[in-house]
Enzyme design. Structure first.
Site, PDB file in Angstrom:
ATOM      1  CG  ASP A   1      -1.646  -8.348  -0.650  1.00  0.00           C
ATOM      2  OD1 ASP A   1      -2.578  -8.099  -1.232  1.00  0.00           O
ATOM      3  OD2 ASP A   1      -0.820  -7.642   0.017  1.00  0.00           O
TER       4      ASP A   1
ATOM      5  CG  ASP B   1      -3.392  -7.501   2.677  1.00  0.00           C
ATOM      6  OD1 ASP B   1      -4.455  -7.024   1.357  1.00  0.00           O
ATOM      7  OD2 ASP B   1      -2.431  -6.866   2.899  1.00  0.00           O
ATOM      8  NE  ARG B   2      -6.428  -2.832   0.959  1.00  0.00           N
ATOM      9  CZ  ARG B   2      -6.588  -1.834   0.732  1.00  0.00           C
ATOM     10  NH1 ARG B   2      -7.995  -1.476  -0.359  1.00  0.00           N
ATOM     11  NH2 ARG B   2      -5.362  -0.924   1.140  1.00  0.00           N
TER      12      ARG B   2
ATOM     13  CB  THR C   1       0.740   3.146   3.594  1.00  0.00           C
ATOM     14  OG1 THR C   1       0.094   4.691   3.474  1.00  0.00           O
ATOM     15  CG2 THR C   1      -0.728   2.778   4.937  1.00  0.00           C
TER      16      THR C   1
ATOM     17  CE  LYS D   1      -5.128  -4.746   4.493  1.00  0.00           C
ATOM     18  NZ  LYS D   1      -3.521  -3.736   4.294  1.00  0.00           N
TER      19      LYS D   1
ATOM     20  CG  ASP E   1      -6.147  -7.237  -1.061  1.00  0.00           C
ATOM     21  OD1 ASP E   1      -6.051  -7.984  -0.733  1.00  0.00           O
ATOM     22  OD2 ASP E   1      -5.182  -6.125  -1.191  1.00  0.00           O
TER      23      ASP E   1
ATOM     24  CB  SER F   1      -1.433  -4.470  -2.226  1.00  0.00           C
ATOM     25  OG  SER F   1      -2.989  -4.656  -1.097  1.00  0.00           O
ATOM     26  CG  HIS F   2      -5.205  -2.124  -2.761  1.00  0.00           C
ATOM     27  ND1 HIS F   2      -4.669  -2.167  -1.678  1.00  0.00           N
ATOM     28  CD2 HIS F   2      -5.718  -0.144  -2.811  1.00  0.00           C
ATOM     29  CE1 HIS F   2      -4.316  -1.418  -1.248  1.00  0.00           C
ATOM     30  NE2 HIS F   2      -4.645  -0.047  -2.395  1.00  0.00           N
TER      31      HIS F   2
ATOM     32  CB  THR G   1      -3.470   4.385   7.789  1.00  0.00           C
ATOM     33  OG1 THR G   1      -5.100   4.769   8.519  1.00  0.00           O
ATOM     34  CG2 THR G   1      -3.972   3.814   6.688  1.00  0.00           C
TER      35      THR G   1
HETATM   36  C1  VG1 Z   1      -4.325   2.172   1.953  1.00  0.00           C
HETATM   37  C2  VG1 Z   1      -4.977   1.837   3.173  1.00  0.00           C
HETATM   38  C3  VG1 Z   1      -4.798   1.405   4.000  1.00  0.00           C
HETATM   39  C4  VG1 Z   1      -3.980  -0.108   4.215  1.00  0.00           C
HETATM   40  C5  VG1 Z   1      -3.490  -0.449   3.192  1.00  0.00           C
HETATM   41  C6  VG1 Z   1      -2.447  -1.232   2.733  1.00  0.00           C
HETATM   42  O1  VG1 Z   1      -3.292   2.693   2.461  1.00  0.00           O
HETATM   43  O2  VG1 Z   1      -6.145   3.161   3.083  1.00  0.00           O
HETATM   44  O3  VG1 Z   1      -5.623   1.100   5.907  1.00  0.00           O
HETATM   45  O4  VG1 Z   1      -2.970  -0.474   5.300  1.00  0.00           O
HETATM   46  O5  VG1 Z   1      -4.038   0.950   1.693  1.00  0.00           O
HETATM   47  O6  VG1 Z   1      -3.111  -2.192   1.915  1.00  0.00           O
HETATM   48  P1  VG1 Z   1      -3.233   4.532   1.834  1.00  0.00           P
HETATM   49  O7  VG1 Z   1      -2.454   5.323   2.523  1.00  0.00           O
HETATM   50  O8  VG1 Z   1      -3.168   4.281   0.699  1.00  0.00           O
HETATM   51  O9  VG1 Z   1      -4.558   5.438   2.390  1.00  0.00           O
HETATM   52  V1  VG1 Z   1      -2.944  -3.322   0.479  1.00  0.00           V
HETATM   53  O10 VG1 Z   1      -4.129  -4.467   0.805  1.00  0.00           O
HETATM   54  O11 VG1 Z   1      -1.663  -2.965   1.206  1.00  0.00           O
HETATM   55  O12 VG1 Z   1      -1.714  -4.392   1.335  1.00  0.00           O
HETATM   56 CO    CO Z   2      -3.789  -6.233  -0.006  1.00  0.00          CO
END
Ligand code: VG1
Ligand code: CO
Length: 539
Positions: free
Chosen positions: A278, A280-281, A17, A375, A276, A112-113, A343
């Protein structure tokens, strides 16, 4: 001293994603980063004259991976790298640097998270000149490259010192080490009414921002404490640590427990927020109050005229299909464009570039606008502070009044983690095949009006993407099923459930969704097939 090194392909370098995300243990294998980076460079082709932005969230292996990227960029003929000091850049800050410098792209080293450290995850997000992450068509090409890569180029030179802001050069490649925070702060000051927010803090307003030992700490301290005058100590867990101090840097009710407990205690601040890994959340809390990200997007959109940068109007708004329909009602009321995408933030990029939307958001604690192409956690926090400063209302008041005006979408996401990949794929496929037979059927008094896969046709480039399965009911309730694309092992099935009520706005979400959850479980056969009767994570 440019070396060409022979290598053999890894079979698992497909981006999900948001970039490539794997266990740290996988990423530190010999040539893993090198193979992936060389595959990207091969797909880009001629790198002469090209500029890239590089930084990361400071997690374990950031320092090593960044040196590899620098040395490979020089060896492959990249003209210039712009790098955050000490290798730090949040994802939104990186997007801004790409756009501001008209760079050709950038690499943010982050999962990320996902948790970090030797036992956690590492990742790379690759963006192009738009400042947003590359479309799937390009990531597919890169994946094909990773499957046949046989050599990579790298400079045999000492590590570059990233601790001093300034200019250097290696093998004809320019390197600019920049302040990781400054440009981002300047941008925020151009968007929001800093003097109103400053006055709010002068009047004694209190906030707690939890940076979760991740990248936003330095940004948050500078903005909220140094510039806006929030009392020292308002930003907690502000020092980025390679393992995030053991935290799972996902700002939600489950993983940001410390902040949640504080905001639900007698000493709660007026306002609480977390970001989060990085940056962005975002999660938004009031005293004893939680704002769902879907509602947050709707509320920000409804209040756009309180923000200096948006006062002349907004184009439209978009959300991911899994996100609740809250913002749809706001878009209708304001008579602005409205879009539903798969998504992943990359699907918003074309909509922003073509002036179709200004705001966008996802249920997963992501909100943002066309100021960049990612984001943006701190942006969302400042937006809320700006609304509070202008209206004098609390978070709960703002949200409750929103529900009174538009009704409320009760919304919860249920995650079923650690499922065998093949089992999860089969479950989703069987479910998809079953959908056509569901239309018109009634369960617990809910009648299905429509059941189909979500298919998005991008209005700009015509590309088509299938992402998730949607079941709609006569009363407007929805169940969405998706497989996560950000995990590093096994599969995660996500179920997103929504029920709308125009007037009944003060109920417990889980209670309101009891029957719909049962329906979601029975239709998908999750209990029978996975042995799970409850979700592992509920947000
Ligand atoms: C998750 C979230 C999605 C978001 C993605 C990246 O993806 O559901 O909404 O854009 O993480 O977020 P998934 O495929 O696991 O549902 V993050 O803060 O990388 O940058
Ligand atoms: Co993130």
């Amino acid at each position: 001293m440019i070396k060409t090194v022979a290598t053999v392909p890894y079979s698992d370098q497909k981006m999900g994603t948001a970039g490539l995300r794997r266990k740290s243990k996988v990423v530190i294998q010999q040539n893993y980063i090198e193979n992936f980076m060389q595959s990207i460079f091969n797909v880009i082709g001629n790198l002469q004259g090209k500029t890239f932005v590089v930084g990361g969230d400071g997690r374990y292996y950031n320092d090593i991976a960044i040196q590899k990227i620098i040395k490979m960029s020089a060896a492959n003929g990249v003209s210039r790298l712009i790098i955050g000091q000490n290798g730090f850049l949040s994802t939104p800050a990186g997007s801004n640097i790409i756009l501001k410098n008209h760079a050709d792209g950038g690499f943010i080293l982050s999962a990320s998270h996902n948790p970090g450290g030797p036992e956690g995850d590492f990742g790379i997000k690759y963006s192009n000149h738009t400042g947003g992450q590359i479309p799937s068509s390009i990531s597919d090409d890169i994946y094909q490259q990773t499957l046949k890569i046989s050599e990579y180029k790298i400079c045999d030179c000492p590590d570059i010192d990233l601790s001093q802001i300034g200019h250097q050069e290696i093998y004809g490649m320019q390197i600019d080490i920049i302040d990781s925070v400054k440009d981002y702060v300047d941008m925020m000051q151009q968007i929001f009414d800093f003097s109103s927010i400053k006055q709010l803090f002068q009047k004694g307003f209190t906030m707690r921002f939890d940076a979760m030992n991740a990248v936003t700490g330095p940004y948050a301290v500078r903005i909220f404490e140094d510039i806006l005058g929030a009392p020292k100590g308002s930003v907690v867990n502000f020092k980025p640590l390679p393992d995030f101090g053991g935290l799972h840097p996902d700002p939600n009710m489950v993983y940001a427990k410390e902040l949640v407990n504080f905001m639900y205690s007698d000493n709660a601040a007026d306002f609480g927020a977390a970001n989060d890994g990085d940056g962005d959340r975002n999660m938004i809390l009031g005293k004893n109050f939680f704002v769902t990200p879907s509602d947050s997007l709707a509320i920000l959109t409804d209040n756009f005229n309180l923000i200096p940068a948006y006062q002349s109007g907004i184009y439209g708004v978009a959300k991911s299909a899994a996100t609740s329909t809250s913002v749809e009602r706001v878009a209708k009321a304001h008579n602005i464009g409205y879009y539903e995408v798969p998504t992943g933030w990359k699907y918003f990029v074309n909509l922003m570039d073509s002036n179709r939307i200004t705001f966008c958001g996802e249920e997963s604690f992501g909100t943002g606008s066309s100021h960049i192409r990612e984001k943006d956690g701190i942006w969302a926090v400042l937006f809320w502070l700006n609304i509070i400063a202008k209206t004098g209302k609390s978070v709960s008041q703002i949200t409750t009044e929103h529900w009174q005006k538009y009704g409320r979408s009760y919304y919860v996401r249920f995650d079923f983690e650690g499922i065998d990949t093949e089992l999860a794929d089969t479950l989703m496929l069987d479910l998809e095949n079953k959908l056509p037979s569901l239309s018109g059927k009634e369960f617990y008094g809910y009648t299905i009006s429509e059941a189909k896969p979500f298919i998005y046709i991008d209005p700009v480039d015509g590309s088509s993407t299938k992402n998730g399965l949607i079941i709609k009911f006569n009363d407007g309730s929805r169940i969405v099923y998706r497989l996560s694309g950000t995990g590093s092992s096994g599969a995660t099935i996500r179920i997103y459930i929504e029920r709308y009520s125009k007037t009944d706005i003060n109920q417990e979400p889980l209670k309101m969704l009891t029957e719909l959850f049962k329906i979601a479980m029975s239709i998908s056969e999750i209990p029978e097939r996975t042995g799970k009767h409850q979700a592992d994570v509920v947000t």
